[in-house]
Scaffold this motif. Sequence first.
Motif, mmCIF file in Angstrom:
data_model
loop_
_atom_site.group_PDB
_atom_site.id
_atom_site.type_symbol
_atom_site.label_atom_id
_atom_site.label_comp_id
_atom_site.label_asym_id
_atom_site.label_seq_id
_atom_site.Cartn_x
_atom_site.Cartn_y
_atom_site.Cartn_z
ATOM 1 N N THR A 60 0.710 -1.200 0.260
ATOM 2 C CA THR A 60 0.111 0.033 -0.155
ATOM 3 C C THR A 60 0.805 1.334 0.178
ATOM 4 N N VAL A 61 1.786 1.271 0.901
ATOM 5 C CA VAL A 61 2.736 2.526 1.040
ATOM 6 C C VAL A 61 3.679 2.685 -0.335
ATOM 7 N N LYS A 62 3.835 1.455 -0.950
ATOM 8 C CA LYS A 62 4.798 1.345 -2.257
ATOM 9 C C LYS A 62 4.026 2.120 -3.426
ATOM 10 N N GLY A 63 2.891 2.153 -3.476
ATOM 11 C CA GLY A 63 1.855 2.727 -4.383
ATOM 12 C C GLY A 63 2.143 4.095 -4.282
ATOM 13 N N TYR A 64 2.313 4.755 -3.277
ATOM 14 C CA TYR A 64 2.303 6.211 -3.219
ATOM 15 C C TYR A 64 4.240 6.807 -2.989
ATOM 16 N N ALA A 65 5.040 5.744 -2.566
ATOM 17 C CA ALA A 65 6.110 6.248 -2.360
ATOM 18 C C ALA A 65 7.243 5.180 -2.811
ATOM 19 N N ALA A 66 6.915 4.787 -3.944
ATOM 20 C CA ALA A 66 8.000 3.669 -4.749
ATOM 21 C C ALA A 66 9.283 3.889 -4.604
ATOM 22 N N HIS A 67 9.976 5.080 -4.491
ATOM 23 C CA HIS A 67 11.084 5.392 -4.423
ATOM 24 C C HIS A 67 11.771 5.169 -3.052
ATOM 25 N N ILE A 103 9.116 -0.931 11.103
ATOM 26 C CA ILE A 103 7.708 -0.559 10.920
ATOM 27 C C ILE A 103 7.611 1.000 11.370
ATOM 28 N N GLY A 104 8.274 1.397 12.389
ATOM 29 C CA GLY A 104 8.091 2.946 12.613
ATOM 30 C C GLY A 104 8.692 3.795 11.458
ATOM 31 N N ARG A 105 9.908 3.519 10.953
ATOM 32 C CA ARG A 105 10.273 4.083 9.876
ATOM 33 C C ARG A 105 9.450 4.236 8.502
ATOM 34 N N LEU A 106 8.603 3.004 8.394
ATOM 35 C CA LEU A 106 7.778 3.057 7.404
ATOM 36 C C LEU A 106 6.584 3.963 7.449
ATOM 37 N N PHE A 107 6.054 3.689 8.857
ATOM 38 C CA PHE A 107 5.042 4.855 9.024
ATOM 39 C C PHE A 107 5.669 6.195 8.703
ATOM 40 N N ALA A 108 6.825 6.705 9.578
ATOM 41 C CA ALA A 108 7.311 8.014 9.332
ATOM 42 C C ALA A 108 7.331 8.108 7.608
ATOM 43 N N VAL A 109 7.725 7.255 6.898
ATOM 44 C CA VAL A 109 7.515 7.847 5.321
ATOM 45 C C VAL A 109 6.388 8.001 4.816
ATOM 46 N N ALA A 110 5.162 7.265 5.524
ATOM 47 C CA ALA A 110 3.766 7.467 5.051
ATOM 48 C C ALA A 110 3.303 8.755 5.490
ATOM 49 N N GLU A 111 3.911 9.271 6.477
ATOM 50 C CA GLU A 111 3.349 10.541 7.022
ATOM 51 C C GLU A 111 3.686 12.060 6.108
ATOM 52 N N ASN A 112 4.659 11.714 5.228
ATOM 53 C CA ASN A 112 5.059 12.619 4.429
ATOM 54 C C ASN A 112 4.119 12.706 2.932
ATOM 55 N N TYR A 113 3.179 11.564 3.094
ATOM 56 C CA TYR A 113 2.212 11.721 1.877
ATOM 57 C C TYR A 113 0.691 11.713 2.557
ATOM 58 N N PRO A 114 0.301 12.966 2.870
ATOM 59 C CA PRO A 114 -1.112 13.268 3.079
ATOM 60 C C PRO A 114 -2.106 12.244 2.404
ATOM 61 N N GLN A 115 -1.921 11.927 0.915
ATOM 62 C CA GLN A 115 -2.874 11.581 0.076
ATOM 63 C C GLN A 115 -3.114 10.043 0.662
ATOM 64 N N ARG A 117 -2.430 8.831 3.600
ATOM 65 C CA ARG A 117 -3.179 8.677 5.010
ATOM 66 C C ARG A 117 -4.550 8.625 4.834
ATOM 67 N N SER A 118 -5.216 9.231 3.889
ATOM 68 C CA SER A 118 -6.536 9.185 3.644
ATOM 69 C C SER A 118 -6.909 8.042 2.766
ATOM 70 N N VAL A 119 -6.161 7.049 2.401
ATOM 71 C CA VAL A 119 -6.517 5.940 1.776
ATOM 72 C C VAL A 119 -7.288 4.737 2.593
ATOM 73 N N GLN A 120 -8.414 4.667 2.532
ATOM 74 C CA GLN A 120 -9.097 3.463 3.470
ATOM 75 C C GLN A 120 -8.317 2.328 3.745
ATOM 76 N N SER A 121 -7.830 1.771 2.670
ATOM 77 C CA SER A 121 -6.969 0.296 2.992
ATOM 78 C C SER A 121 -5.833 0.547 3.869
ATOM 79 N N PHE A 122 -5.298 1.948 3.738
ATOM 80 C CA PHE A 122 -3.932 1.905 4.731
ATOM 81 C C PHE A 122 -4.610 2.284 5.941
#
Length: 239
Positions: A60-67, A103-115, A117-122
């Motif tokens: 799920t995160v890879k779909g928005y932050a593949a890099h 996992i904590g670092r993965l969630f830190a990456v997700a915090e940089n993508y507001p879109q 955090r609004s995805v229901q699956s995430f």
Amino acid sequence: MDVGIVILLIVLALVVIVLIWAVATYNGFVKLRNLVQEAWRQIDVELHRRYDLIPNLIETVKGYAAHERAVFDEVTRARAQAAQPGSTPAQQAAQEDALSGAIGRLFAVAENYPQLRSVQSFTQLQAELTNTEDRIAAGRRFYNANVRSLNTKVETFPPSIIAGMFNFSRAEYFEVTDPAVRTAPQVSFQDQAGHVGVYNQQQPTRAPMPTDSPVQPGTQPQGYQPPPSGYGQQPPQQP
């Protein structure tokens, strides 16, 4: 009655008492050992549930932050190491620490993508992972309580005699490092002027001022009324 018979009966009674105690102690060790094993199996179920959620979270995160490839690889490696069978509780705890950090670092990456955090699956995966970690924490407390009971009995005399005879040994605790638990909580507040302060439990308390009331709230007797304003002051002198 012959004295020899009396002594023999006393000896037999003592032998019976010792045997009863030995059987009861042995059964107690068996019960505690089974409780420890059952508690560990409950933790193992929740740990595997956690492992099953992580791949979906990564995708799920890879779909928005593949890099962010390095973070994904780190989580994948930590998950693979933690999921390996045959680890002792102490080894498992170290592996879970590494996985939690990844996992904590993965969630830190997700915090940089507001879109994201609004995805229901995430959000659903995040909630399920949080609930699973709460169940792991509850299972860890139950497991460690049983381990403490077993270890105390193994080391206590005279039950330690039975423990040595039947190879009942100490069990390992499952202690996962959680930095958030050891961090002193901070509370931010804002006064009427708009200034923001921070309260920290580790800060020293303020020294009492001469104007502070010696009566603490909740310690006044029933029916107590505060004195009127100006009570105890000398009246002004007449000119």
